[in-house]
Design a protein around this motif. Sequence first.
Motif, mmCIF file in Angstrom:
data_model
loop_
_atom_site.group_PDB
_atom_site.id
_atom_site.type_symbol
_atom_site.label_atom_id
_atom_site.label_comp_id
_atom_site.label_asym_id
_atom_site.label_seq_id
_atom_site.Cartn_x
_atom_site.Cartn_y
_atom_site.Cartn_z
ATOM 1 N N ARG A 169 -13.769 -30.155 -4.297
ATOM 2 C CA ARG A 169 -13.144 -31.363 -4.828
ATOM 3 C C ARG A 169 -11.823 -30.989 -5.468
ATOM 4 O O ARG A 169 -11.638 -29.859 -5.917
ATOM 5 N N GLY A 170 -10.886 -31.940 -5.531
ATOM 6 C CA GLY A 170 -9.582 -31.667 -6.112
ATOM 7 C C GLY A 170 -8.603 -31.213 -5.048
ATOM 8 O O GLY A 170 -8.890 -31.233 -3.840
ATOM 9 N N ASP B 186 -7.397 -28.068 -14.013
ATOM 10 C CA ASP B 186 -5.981 -28.412 -13.862
ATOM 11 C C ASP B 186 -5.168 -27.221 -14.372
ATOM 12 O O ASP B 186 -5.372 -26.767 -15.504
ATOM 13 N N TRP B 187 -4.268 -26.732 -13.554
ATOM 14 C CA TRP B 187 -3.485 -25.540 -13.944
ATOM 15 C C TRP B 187 -2.153 -25.582 -13.217
ATOM 16 O O TRP B 187 -2.104 -25.751 -12.001
ATOM 17 N N VAL C 284 2.831 -23.808 -7.803
ATOM 18 C CA VAL C 284 1.446 -24.145 -7.463
ATOM 19 C C VAL C 284 0.859 -25.018 -8.563
ATOM 20 O O VAL C 284 0.954 -24.669 -9.745
ATOM 21 N N ASP C 285 0.257 -26.145 -8.188
ATOM 22 C CA ASP C 285 -0.448 -27.018 -9.126
ATOM 23 C C ASP C 285 -1.891 -27.163 -8.673
ATOM 24 O O ASP C 285 -2.149 -27.570 -7.527
ATOM 25 N N LEU C 286 -2.835 -26.837 -9.551
ATOM 26 C CA LEU C 286 -4.244 -27.118 -9.311
ATOM 27 C C LEU C 286 -4.589 -28.416 -10.020
ATOM 28 O O LEU C 286 -4.326 -28.549 -11.230
ATOM 29 N N GLN C 287 -5.156 -29.363 -9.286
ATOM 30 C CA GLN C 287 -5.467 -30.677 -9.847
ATOM 31 C C GLN C 287 -6.933 -30.984 -9.621
ATOM 32 O O GLN C 287 -7.370 -31.195 -8.489
#
Length: 604
Positions: A340-341, A306-307, A287-290
């Motif tokens: 957003r993101g 971002d994580w 999992v990528d949080l952007q």
Amino acid sequence: MAFLLGCEKVRVDFPTKTVFEDLSLGVDEGARIGIVGRNGDGKSTLLRVLAGDVEVDDGRVIRTRGVSVGVLGQADDLRDEDTVERAVVGDRPEYEWAGDARVRAIIAGLLEDVAWDALVGTLSGGQRRRVDLARLLIGDWDVLMLDEPTNHLDVRAITWLAEHLKTRWRRGQGALLVVTHDRWFLDEVCEAMWEVHGQRVWPFEGGFSAYIMQRVERDRLEALAEQKRQNALRRELAWLSRGARARATKPKFHVAAAQALIADVPPLRNELELKRMAMARLGKQVVDLQGATLRFGDRVILDDVDWIIGPGDRYGIVGENGIGKTTLLRIIQGLQPLDRGRVKIGQTVRFAVLSQHLDELTKLGDDRVRQVISRYSRRTMLDGKEMTPGQLLERLGFTKDDQNEPVCDLSGGQKRRLALMLILLDEPNVLILDEPGNDLDTDMLAAVESLLDGWPGTLLLVTHDRYLMERVTDHQFALIDGKVRHLPGGVDEYLELKAERDSQPSDLSHSAPRRDSQPSDLSHSATPALSGGEQRALRKLMASNEKKIETLKGKIEKKQLEMAEADQSDYLTLTAMQEEVADFESQIEALELEWFEAAEKLGE
């Protein structure tokens, strides 16, 4: 020390079993006792017997004349229609309780976010628990009996409660009896332990860490048949003695003695091997949080975060109640849209969630446990071994009799363990645990922790149990001010961050709580014995020593591998290598001693 209360030759019978037989014990002034034992063995009943709320079938309960006892049960007697003020201080006039510094400090410590004129019936579970605690703690009691006081409390409230109980009475005065599964809390506030087991109460000196060591030694010396239980306790002790995070807690037992007991216990989990297996199941992306951003009205949950969560990562998430931890878990699963993101989820990811309310068991209804597990024929891999559903169930503490029980009749702890087992049998590769320790006793918590040690996947954990958090996860993160912040120092670092934020200048009033707001923080902390510079220097030394210790351990492992590959007939080379290992070990001992001396100066 003066005797306060106790019992002599007490027997307590329930319709289906005898809870206590020929029980005699006493509580002296100055006692700080933690009570542990398996679910159903009688911990809560013991408190109610000593408090005089349960009529015994034989023997007698004794209380010194004039001794007052305050009891916190697992359920409260608060009235929904009362305001918070009335529930806490009753009919006492405002000038009376507001003029008492101790009462103001308790209100500020527990109820800073609770409106003083709010109705009890509108409060959340955590707020209601804190109101009940405040109601009890403002009383002047000789003995406090607390049954699961940390239930529904967040890390910050638990820490405040521990500090309050440590300073509530002068040393040698008052008495505390507490039933809780929170092992950090037990270690922090208790100086003795009672283990309720087999219709008896077994006393132990020291806090939870010392209790674990004594139990292991007792089992070892008596050569008891319960080998599986003993191994679980020794693994628990291994983590207490070896982990860098464990060194950040107040030392409760002699390290050398503990190391001798756990000399043959392997590391809790092989992180590199688990990551390799996780990558084989998950690939490189999980999992990528952007730039993730989410707001609910004026409330910020995430602010441009971002994580990256990778294969085999074991992350713990902390934060205040209501800050958005459960929402963050939904975002990670792709269930909560962002403002957003974006959230990128790997194609091979298979989520599984153990929720707080165990909704996943509702559909099983009256089905018996054996019927449920019979639907699972495949085996699952844990700790490098194949396990059948029956073996997994046994490892989680279910007896043959338990397997004949309908799921709806299981205890809360049994339901939680069954739900975890069913999740593992579905073979997910990303496991999300939301307060998995609820309803579990300390032995079952250790069994669940041991099971998770060998689970080869990505693990995300939300819990207020800091012991469980730091035991099961490798890295901790705080959800704070809309950011996900890494905590190299674990839960202690989070509490320091919160303390720094709370100490910023504000317009807090030093008067009684306003009717339309919460009580102000009116407590006054004592001046520390060390200056700020001295404290920072000691903490820097401790952090440096921890890094050096980990480096030396790596050197020892490397040298041991070289010894295994060397010519076993070359005694000179092997002797030289062993001397190097011994030198590394002596350096570790010196660093640990220096670390403990610094910790004692800091009072940790």
